[in-house]
Design a protein around this motif. Structure first.
Motif, PDB file in Angstrom:
ATOM      1  N   SER A  35       0.880  -1.216   0.000  1.00 31.04           N
ATOM      2  CA  SER A  35       0.000   0.000   0.000  1.00 31.04           C
ATOM      3  C   SER A  35       0.891   1.231   0.000  1.00 31.04           C
ATOM      4  N   GLN A  36       0.305   2.251  -0.433  1.00 33.43           N
ATOM      5  CA  GLN A  36       1.101   3.494  -0.670  1.00 33.43           C
ATOM      6  C   GLN A  36       0.379   4.650   0.012  1.00 33.43           C
ATOM      7  N   ALA A  37       1.175   5.468   0.615  1.00 36.22           N
ATOM      8  CA  ALA A  37       0.643   6.680   1.283  1.00 36.22           C
ATOM      9  C   ALA A  37       1.557   7.833   0.930  1.00 36.22           C
ATOM     10  N   ILE A  38       0.996   9.023   0.931  1.00 34.25           N
ATOM     11  CA  ILE A  38       1.739  10.267   0.614  1.00 34.25           C
ATOM     12  C   ILE A  38       2.182  10.887   1.945  1.00 34.25           C
ATOM     13  N   LEU A  39       3.472  11.111   1.999  1.00 34.51           N
ATOM     14  CA  LEU A  39       4.026  11.775   3.195  1.00 34.51           C
ATOM     15  C   LEU A  39       4.521  13.178   2.775  1.00 34.51           C
ATOM     16  N   ARG A  40       3.905  14.110   3.331  1.00 35.69           N
ATOM     17  CA  ARG A  40       4.310  15.478   3.027  1.00 35.69           C
ATOM     18  C   ARG A  40       5.114  16.030   4.207  1.00 35.69           C
ATOM     19  N   VAL A  41       6.290  16.445   3.837  1.00 36.75           N
ATOM     20  CA  VAL A  41       7.177  16.996   4.874  1.00 36.75           C
ATOM     21  C   VAL A  41       7.237  18.518   4.617  1.00 36.75           C
ATOM     22  N   LEU A  42       6.811  19.309   5.502  1.00 39.34           N
ATOM     23  CA  LEU A  42       6.878  20.756   5.400  1.00 39.34           C
ATOM     24  C   LEU A  42       8.114  21.243   6.167  1.00 39.34           C
ATOM     25  N   ILE A  43       8.923  22.041   5.413  1.00 37.48           N
ATOM     26  CA  ILE A  43      10.137  22.535   6.059  1.00 37.48           C
ATOM     27  C   ILE A  43       9.751  23.853   6.753  1.00 37.48           C
ATOM     28  N   THR A  44       9.926  23.925   7.958  1.00 40.03           N
ATOM     29  CA  THR A  44       9.638  25.139   8.719  1.00 40.03           C
ATOM     30  C   THR A  44      10.846  26.063   8.630  1.00 40.03           C
ATOM     31  N   ASP A  45      10.464  27.349   8.696  1.00 39.99           N
ATOM     32  CA  ASP A  45      11.506  28.368   8.486  1.00 39.99           C
ATOM     33  C   ASP A  45      12.286  28.581   9.769  1.00 39.99           C
ATOM     34  N   VAL A  46      13.506  28.759   9.524  1.00 45.96           N
ATOM     35  CA  VAL A  46      14.425  29.145  10.591  1.00 45.96           C
ATOM     36  C   VAL A  46      15.004  30.499  10.152  1.00 45.96           C
ATOM     37  N   ASN A  47      15.142  31.415  11.006  1.00 45.20           N
ATOM     38  CA  ASN A  47      15.647  32.769  10.664  1.00 45.20           C
ATOM     39  C   ASN A  47      17.121  32.682  10.308  1.00 45.20           C
ATOM     40  N   ASP A  48      17.241  32.117   9.177  1.00 42.66           N
ATOM     41  CA  ASP A  48      18.620  31.945   8.746  1.00 42.66           C
ATOM     42  C   ASP A  48      18.975  32.873   7.598  1.00 42.66           C
ATOM     43  N   ASN A  49      18.093  33.770   7.257  1.00 44.13           N
ATOM     44  CA  ASN A  49      18.357  34.711   6.157  1.00 44.13           C
ATOM     45  C   ASN A  49      18.174  36.166   6.670  1.00 44.13           C
ATOM     46  N   SER A  50      19.072  36.956   6.277  1.00 41.95           N
ATOM     47  CA  SER A  50      18.985  38.397   6.640  1.00 41.95           C
ATOM     48  C   SER A  50      18.232  39.139   5.562  1.00 41.95           C
ATOM     49  N   PRO A  51      17.619  40.224   5.933  1.00 40.03           N
ATOM     50  CA  PRO A  51      16.961  41.033   4.906  1.00 40.03           C
ATOM     51  C   PRO A  51      18.011  41.578   3.918  1.00 40.03           C
ATOM     52  N   ARG A  52      17.575  41.760   2.702  1.00 38.69           N
ATOM     53  CA  ARG A  52      18.479  42.276   1.666  1.00 38.69           C
ATOM     54  C   ARG A  52      17.792  43.452   0.906  1.00 38.69           C
ATOM     55  N   PHE A  53      18.551  44.643   0.959  1.00 41.91           N
ATOM     56  CA  PHE A  53      18.024  45.804   0.205  1.00 41.91           C
ATOM     57  C   PHE A  53      18.238  45.622  -1.278  1.00 41.91           C
ATOM     58  N   GLU A  54      17.385  46.241  -2.000  1.00 46.55           N
ATOM     59  CA  GLU A  54      17.503  46.139  -3.439  1.00 46.55           C
ATOM     60  C   GLU A  54      18.767  46.862  -3.922  1.00 46.55           C
ATOM     61  N   LYS A  55      19.078  47.961  -3.259  1.00 47.00           N
ATOM     62  CA  LYS A  55      20.278  48.720  -3.606  1.00 47.00           C
ATOM     63  C   LYS A  55      21.064  48.944  -2.322  1.00 47.00           C
ATOM     64  N   SER A  56      22.269  48.963  -2.560  1.00 45.36           N
ATOM     65  CA  SER A  56      23.093  49.269  -1.390  1.00 45.36           C
ATOM     66  C   SER A  56      23.120  50.793  -1.159  1.00 45.36           C
ATOM     67  N   VAL A  57      22.941  51.492  -2.253  1.00 43.76           N
ATOM     68  CA  VAL A  57      22.951  52.982  -2.140  1.00 43.76           C
ATOM     69  C   VAL A  57      21.710  53.511  -2.862  1.00 43.76           C
ATOM     70  N   TYR A  58      20.967  54.271  -2.159  1.00 45.35           N
ATOM     71  CA  TYR A  58      19.807  54.963  -2.734  1.00 45.35           C
ATOM     72  C   TYR A  58      20.151  56.474  -2.856  1.00 45.35           C
ATOM     73  N   GLU A  59      19.957  57.027  -4.001  1.00 50.01           N
ATOM     74  CA  GLU A  59      20.265  58.446  -4.232  1.00 50.01           C
ATOM     75  C   GLU A  59      19.045  59.119  -4.876  1.00 50.01           C
ATOM     76  N   ALA A  60      18.736  60.288  -4.355  1.00 52.17           N
ATOM     77  CA  ALA A  60      17.550  61.007  -4.871  1.00 52.17           C
ATOM     78  C   ALA A  60      17.791  62.522  -4.725  1.00 52.17           C
ATOM     79  N   ASP A  61      17.069  63.265  -5.511  1.00 53.56           N
ATOM     80  CA  ASP A  61      17.111  64.739  -5.449  1.00 53.56           C
ATOM     81  C   ASP A  61      15.821  65.233  -4.810  1.00 53.56           C
TER      82      ASP A  61
END
Length: 819
Positions: A35-61
């Motif tokens: 017999s066959q059964a579906i096992l779904r494993v959900l990976i839970t998040d660990v705060n292993d990623n830092s936020p990332r800005f789109e630009k390192s430098v923003y310049e405006a007038d």
């Protein structure tokens, strides 16, 4: 038997967050069952990623002065984590207080907006960091740099700064510049700036108004900022303290923004005075009127000079100097106050001695070097009534002729007044004397001083006049003077001599034995005139046919100059004429009767003869005894007749000879031409022709006069005189006579009684003798014993016949006519 799911490798949720496994259970059977059964494993998040800005430098007038809430830019950062670990918030990182004060950062959305207005001139750029932080535990972060450039807006006006330069003092916005500075001299440094940038900070700077100043750039360097410039303020024209003392120099700066902004600043340029102007008087010539008889020290005038300079350069001192046209020193007469310019007189002025003074006033300033100006002061001394009128003479003596026409000028007085104007306007008048002899007789012309008389003078009535002339001037109070006028009436020959002795009706007895030079009588005459007009001379003009008598021309003494003979016995009538020496002369005729006889036996007979003499014409001689001459007259008649016959014979001979000569004309005689004097031409003789005899040999009767004449004179008013006596007594001179009949025996008395004065005319008219009288009365002599003539000698040369004699010539011819 107990299955375990074992993680064999590292799980990365960000790469795969779930696994779906198929589990089969298989039995051991065979076929094995499974017999066959579906096992779904959900990976839970660990705060292993830092936020990332789109630009390192923003310049405006961002535009400065943007209003609060204005969005600037949005910061975006991503985080591979999910859930809380993936939820990002934005916060300022490294940011100054001004950034935090001026900007607002939305934590959730990351929008950066204006919190307060930003002034670019205070902050022209904002640079800061923004952090993106997740909410994990522990949280991870990322940062970005924001460069915010503040864009300039034209919100600042240019600024102008004026500074001192060189030796020109500048304090409190006032620059002191001497008026003698050269043109194009820098007097101040002008700095212009604008806090804005770009075109908003590009400034143009100019000097406003018509002032003698201009701006010149201090440098032309390319590295000089556009919003900061330097200029030098130069003089562009000469400065004149006397024209303009202060200049308000306004400098305007304008930027190039849109719209442009401007500002201004001013500099007060105060022109400093130099002594370049001399003192000046308002008038080149100052004329002053000043009264005479002043008190010493009185002020005459005040002269004022002005100096356009200032300070010491305008301080003036005055001094007196002689006029350039006169070297006269006036220091003893006039003085001047050196500070006030008051001119005073130090002496008493007298207009009559000098009426004008002229001098020069000099004004000097106290500048270095000192300058001066001058004016001419003319002091005209005005008149006061301090002089009385003055006559040229105290006594005026005039000589006028009598009989002058009324209202004629008789003299002129000269009066003067040393004053002037009304003080010298003189009024002349005649002042009556003590006896008021001039009242109503004389008047005087005010302008010329000419004296007129209202009457005609008669020297015989009054010889002189004395009166006073008064002159009054027009001053206040008036002054007056008087002069005496003596008027002497000069004699005119307007009076004929008057015989006072003898009278016409008187006679003088002269014995025949009288010796020669015996004084018979003295004719005494007077003349109311004087001088030559009264210088009398006497002459016998008639009645002296025998030349027995002679009169002294000066004394009037009648003397016997001939020897008396019997024929001279009887009454002699001498016509004596008295002439004066005037021009024209006047004369008077008088009768002097001389009775020649041994004695006066019968005075009545002599008086009757004298009475008849008064009625006998003057041209008829009355002299001696007529009977004595009768025989001689008869002899003369005989001789005359013989002479007449001889004359007729001679005339006949002449006629014969004349005819004979014409017949001989062909022998050399020319008809009508005399070759010798025609002695046959009858000569005229003074003797009268012999009267013809009648048939009986006797003389024919002839009338004693061809006509009887009477004397008739015309009065000046046209009436006739009744007699000659009336005429002679009325007329100042003897009238003229003429023969009306015109016959040879008529007396031509007009030739003997000429006169240059207009006297009444005496005319002779023929009349028939009245019945009962042998002779008509010829003239009546005036009872005043005068017979007025015109001064010419009277000649008697005509036939006259009276009871005393009957004569045919003026010289008593020898012919005898029977009475």
């Amino acid at each position: 038997k107990q299955p375990q799911l074992i993680v064999k490798g590292a799980l990365d949720r960000e790469q795969r967050d779930s696994y779906e496994l198929s589990l089969r259970v298989r039995d051991g059977g065979d076929p094995a069952r499974s017999s066959q059964a579906i096992l779904r494993v959900l990976i839970t998040d660990v705060n292993d990623n830092s936020p990332r800005f789109e630009k390192s430098v923003y310049e405006a007038d961002l535009a400065e002065n943007s209003s609060p809430g204005t969005p600037i830019l949005q910061l975006r950062a991503t985080d591979l984590d999910v859930g809380v670990n993936g939820q990002i918030e934005y916060v300022f990182g490294a940011a100054t207080e001004s950034v935090r004060r001026l900007l607002r950062l939305d934590e959730t959305s990351g929008w950066l907006s204006v919190l307060h207005r930003i002034d670019r001139e205070e902050v022209n750029q904002l640079r800061f960091t923004v952090m993106a932080r997740d909410r994990g535990q522990p949280p991870k972060t990322d940062k970005a740099t924001v460069v915010l450039n503040i864009r300039d807006e034209n919100d600042n006006v240019p600024t102008i700064d004026i500074r001192k330069i060189g030796r020109i003092p500048l304090r409190d916005g006032v620059a002191s510049v001497a008026e003698d500075v050269l043109v194009d001299t820098p007097i101040a440094l002008v700095q212009v700036s604008d806090r804005d940038q770009g075109e908003n900070g590009v400034v143009t700077c100019t000097v406003v108004g018509d002032v003698p100043f201009q701006l010149k750039p201090a440098s032309e360097g390319e590295g000089e900022p556009q919003n900061k410039r330097k200029y030098f303020l130069h003089t562009s024209a000469p400065l004149d303290y006397e024209a303009v003392r202060d200049y308000n120099v306004v400098i305007v700066a304008v930027d190039s923004g849109s719209p442009s902004l401007s500002s201004n600043n001013s500099l007060l340029v105060r022109v400093g005075d130099t002594n370049d102007n001399p003192p000046m008087f308002s008038q080149a010539v100052l004329e002053v009127s000043f009264p005479e008889n002043n008190l010493p020290g009185e002020r005459v005038a005040t002269v004022v000079a002005t100096d356009a300079d200032s300070g010491k350069n305008a301080e003036i001192t005055y001094s007196l100097e002689p006029s350039p046209l006169s070297s006269e020193a006036l220091g003893s007469i006039f003085s001047i106050d050196p500070d006030s310019g008051d001119v005073s007189v130090q002496a008493v002025l007298d207009r009559e001695q000098r009426d004008t003074y002229e001098f020069q006033v000099t004004a000097r300033d106290k500048g270095v070097p000192s300058l001066q100006g001058s004016t001419t002061v003319v002091v005209r001394v005005s008149d006061r009534n301090d002089n009385e009128p003055r006559f040229m003479q105290d006594v005026f003596t005039f000589y006028v002729k009598e009989n002058l026409q009324p209202n004629s000028p008789v003299g002129m007085v000269t009066v003067m007044d040393f004053d002037k104007g009304r003080n010298a306007e003189l009024s002349l008048s005649i002042q009556p004397g003590d006896h008021d002899q001039a009242a109503g007789i004389f008047s005087i012309e005010n302008d010329t001083g000419t004296i007129f008389s209202t009457v005609s003078f008669d020297r015989e009535q009054q010889t002189s006049y004395t009166f006073k002339v008064k002159a009054v001037d027009g001053g206040e109070p008036p002054r007056s003077a008087t002069a005496t006028v003596s008027l002497f009436v000069m004699d005119e020959n307007d009076n004929a001599p008057t015989v006072t002795f003898p009278s016409n009706s008187s006679y003088t007895v002269l014995p025949p034995s009288s010796n020669m030079r015996t004084v018979v009588a003295t004719v005494v005459a007077t003349d109311a005139d004087t001088g030559l007009n009264a210088d009398l001379n006497y002459s016998i003009v008639g009645g002296n046919p025998f030349k027995l008598f002679e009169i002294d021309p000066a004394s009037g003494v009648v003397s016997l100059v001939g020897k008396l003979a019997p024929k001279h016995y009887g009454l002699h009538r001498l016509v004596v004429q008295v002439n004066d020496s005037g021009q024209p002369p006047q004369s008077t005729t008088a009768l002097l009767h001389v009775f020649v006889n041994e004695s006066l036996s019968n005075a009545t007979v002599v008086e009757s003869q004298v009475a008849r003499s008064l009625h006998t014409p003057l041209a008829q001689d009355i002299a001696g005894d007529p009977s004595y001459e009768l025989s001689k007259q008869r002899l003369s008649i005989v001789i005359g007749v013989v002479a007449g016959i001889m004359t007729v014979i001679l005339l006949i001979l002449v006629v014969v000879m004349a005819r004979y000569c014409r017949s001989k004309g062909k022998h050399g005689y020319e008809a009508g031409k005399k070759d010798h004097e025609d002695f046959f031409t009858p000569q005229q003789h003074d003797k009268a022709k012999k009267p013809k005899k009648d048939k009986k040999g006797k003389k024919g009767k002839q009338p004693l006069y061809s006509s009887i004449v009477t004397v008739e004179a015309s009065k000046p008013n046209g009436q006739r005189y009744d007699s000659v006596n009336e005429k002679l007594s009325d007329s100042p001179g003897m009238g003229r006579y003429r023969s009306v009949n015109g016959g040879p025996g008529s007396p031509d008395l007009a030739r003997h009684y000429k006169s240059s004065s207009p006297l009444p005319t005496v005319q002779l008219h023929p009349q028939s003798p009245t019945a009962g009288k042998k002779h008509q009365a010829v003239q009546d002599l005036p009872p005043a014993n005068t017979f007025v003539g015109a001064g010419d000698n009277i000649s008697i040369g005509s036939d006259h016949c009276s009871e005393y004699s009957c004569q045919a010539s003026s010289k008593y011819s020898k012919q005898v006519r029977a009475l």
